[in-house]
Design a protein around this motif. Structure first.
Motif, PDB file in Angstrom:
ATOM      1  N   HIS A 137       2.991  95.540  88.874  1.00  0.00           N
ATOM      2  CA  HIS A 137       4.116  95.946  88.038  1.00  0.00           C
ATOM      3  C   HIS A 137       5.380  96.197  88.864  1.00  0.00           C
ATOM      4  O   HIS A 137       6.492  96.113  88.347  1.00  0.00           O
ATOM      5  CB  HIS A 137       3.768  97.200  87.235  1.00  0.00           C
ATOM      6  N   TRP A 138       5.201  96.502  90.158  1.00  0.00           N
ATOM      7  CA  TRP A 138       6.367  96.711  91.017  1.00  0.00           C
ATOM      8  C   TRP A 138       7.106  95.406  91.279  1.00  0.00           C
ATOM      9  O   TRP A 138       8.291  95.424  91.619  1.00  0.00           O
ATOM     10  CB  TRP A 138       5.956  97.359  92.330  1.00  0.00           C
ATOM     11  N   GLY A 139       6.416  94.285  91.149  1.00  0.00           N
ATOM     12  CA  GLY A 139       7.084  93.002  91.304  1.00  0.00           C
ATOM     13  C   GLY A 139       8.150  92.806  90.244  1.00  0.00           C
ATOM     14  O   GLY A 139       9.297  92.444  90.548  1.00  0.00           O
ATOM     15  N   LYS A 140       7.780  93.068  88.989  1.00  0.00           N
ATOM     16  CA  LYS A 140       8.755  92.938  87.899  1.00  0.00           C
ATOM     17  C   LYS A 140       9.870  93.960  88.046  1.00  0.00           C
ATOM     18  O   LYS A 140      11.046  93.641  87.838  1.00  0.00           O
ATOM     19  CB  LYS A 140       8.037  93.116  86.556  1.00  0.00           C
ATOM     20  N   ARG A 141       9.521  95.188  88.412  1.00  0.00           N
ATOM     21  CA  ARG A 141      10.536  96.225  88.573  1.00  0.00           C
ATOM     22  C   ARG A 141      11.519  95.889  89.680  1.00  0.00           C
ATOM     23  O   ARG A 141      12.727  96.156  89.571  1.00  0.00           O
ATOM     24  CB  ARG A 141       9.862  97.572  88.854  1.00  0.00           C
TER      25      ARG A 141
END
Length: 473
Positions: A137-141
């Motif tokens: 999810h940190w990739g999208k963020r």
């Protein structure tokens, strides 16, 4: 800002909606059949965009204030090194755009999704790697963070661009001639000094704030069409003047100073940072198998415009070239009108660029308040964001350095660093060749070095100019 998801997704005609970069880049795409199952055809009831519509949107998403700053970028790199570097950067940027599309295809089929956004593609790419899956999810963020920085940076540039150009028109208004042949110089002369450009920014602040209050971007469609037409006409006049006023013999340096090259990189990557439009455009096409041709044709045109205007503009104005070529146009009403018309186009575009950070930041905050206060909180947050971009522009009222700084800080990540990393994440299980790995590493390193050097030099120049201004006061 949009009233429904249908408002965001519907685009049946060329001008029925705005640039998909601003409208759809972060809108989640619904689950649906994979691309293999669909044979590259859209299965919904809405007709996707045609080849020509997609091409025009691609051109629109890549041509803006960055184009006008490229003559100064060529000056920083040199008359020969500048165009060659622009060509190389264009080839790399187009390659990274194609890489992003290929990764999106692969991941959307694997996840049984109809389409993916840039952030979703990076998230699912990280899920492909077992030890990164927990933190995917940190990739999208992260991608969303750089999109916010980039778009708000564009808004800061618009504040500076409008203030500089309108200030120049106002100061020279009393002596502006109707006959352009009368003006012996090739640059607008400041005849009646007015107040500081930062006060002009404050004057634009209420207008920008009201503009972003527009409840639906479709209401701006007629103005956006007019803005596109007048900006195109302005570019034609800028080309005409630059070509017909090139000075011979040309004694400009073929290679610029090494310490100025990072400024070239920042300005150039700012101009080429159109990767945010790629997936939204491809996702909206009726026959997306034609998108590679659209990409190569459109970016070929963009690269030609960048190289030609950058080179011709520098050859015409030489070392006097400003942060925007419009600031060098002569003091007659034809070219003063060019500045004002281009300013009108940039003013309308502000709402489109503002859409992306607003749609990322505001909904999560509005969801925490009661329905009674939703509208008030929404408008308040929009006002705060506009004031924030205006404040940043006031702190750094240097058009060329703002463009270079925004390009170095955020555009380098979105356009050069993230796509090669995404390709490694997406296809690592299939096994990438050593040549592909080396290529991806080289592109990412170019982006990283450009980010570090460009950011450092831009900040150093900003501090130096502010220090010099204080000493002269």
């Amino acid at each position: 800002m949009m009233s429904s998801s249908d408002d965001v997704r519907g685009e049946g005609s060329l001008f029925s909606d705005q640039n998909p970069s601003e409208l759809d880049a972060l809108c989640p795409s619904p689950p649906g059949p994979s691309r293999t199952q669909r044979h590259y055809e859209r299965i919904d009831t809405q007709t996707g965009t045609s080849f020509c519509q997609t091409l025009i949107h691609l051109l629109k998403g890549n041509i803006g204030t960055g184009l006008l700053g490229l003559p100064l970028a060529v000056k920083n790199a040199g008359l020969v090194l500048g165009p060659v570097s622009l060509l190389c950067m264009g080839l790399i940027a187009v390659h990274c755009m194609r890489v992003l599309v290929d990764c999106s295809h692969h991941l959307s089929a694997k996840m049984n999704r109809q389409s993916l956004t840039y952030g979703e593609a990076f998230q699912y790419g990280m899920e492909n790697v077992s030890w990164l899956r927990r933190h995917s999810h940190w990739g999208k963020r992260t991608v969303n963070l750089f999109l916010i920085i980039t778009q708000l940076g564009f808004c800061c540039v618009y504040f500076v661009f409008l203030s500089d150009n309108v200030k120049q028109v106002v100061e020279a208004a009393n002596a502006t001639a109707f006959n352009c042949q009368v003006d012996s110089g090739n640059q607008t002369q400041v005849l009646v000094p007015s107040f500081d450009s930062r006060l002009y920014m404050l004057c634009f602040l209420p207008a920008f704030t009201l503009l972003v209050f527009t409840p639906n971007l479709k209401y701006l469609a007629p103005l956006s069409l007019i803005a596109n037409l007048v900006m195109a006409a302005s570019l034609v006049l800028i080309y005409f003047y630059s070509i017909t006023h090139i000075k011979y013999p040309i004694d400009l340096p073929v290679v610029g100073r090494a310490k100025d090259y990072p400024l070239f990189f920042g300005t150039a990557i700012f101009a080429f940072e159109g990767i945010g439009v790629v997936l939204p455009l491809e996702n909206k096409m009726h026959r997306p198998q034609s998108f590679p041709l659209v990409l190569y044709l459109g970016m070929g045109i963009v690269t030609f415009l960048y190289i030609s205007l950058g080179t011709i503009g520098y050859m015409c104005f030489g070392t006097d070239i400003g942060g925007s070529i419009t600031l060098n146009l002569p003091n007659c009403w034809t070219y003063q009108a060019v500045k004002l018309l281009y300013c009108f186009g940039i003013f309308i575009t502000f709402a489109l660029q503002f859409y992306v950070p607003a749609e990322i930041l505001i909904p999560s905050v509005v969801a925490r308040v009661s329905e009674r206060w939703e509208m008030a909180v929404n408008l308040l947050l929009r006002t705060v964001l506009v004031i924030f971009t205006c404040a940043l522009a006031i702190l750094i009222p240097e058009l060329d350095l703002v463009i270079s700084l925004v390009g170095s800080v955020s555009s380098s990540f979105l356009a050069l660093i993230f796509p090669p990393i995404l390709q490694v994440l997406t296809f690592h299980a299939e096994g990438l060749s050593p040549a592909s790995l080396a290529k991806n590493l080289a592109i990412s390193l170019v982006g990283l070095v450009g980010f570090l050097a460009g950011t450092y030099v831009a900040i150093e120049q900003i501090v130096a100019r502010n220090t010099l201004k204080r000493e002269l006061q």
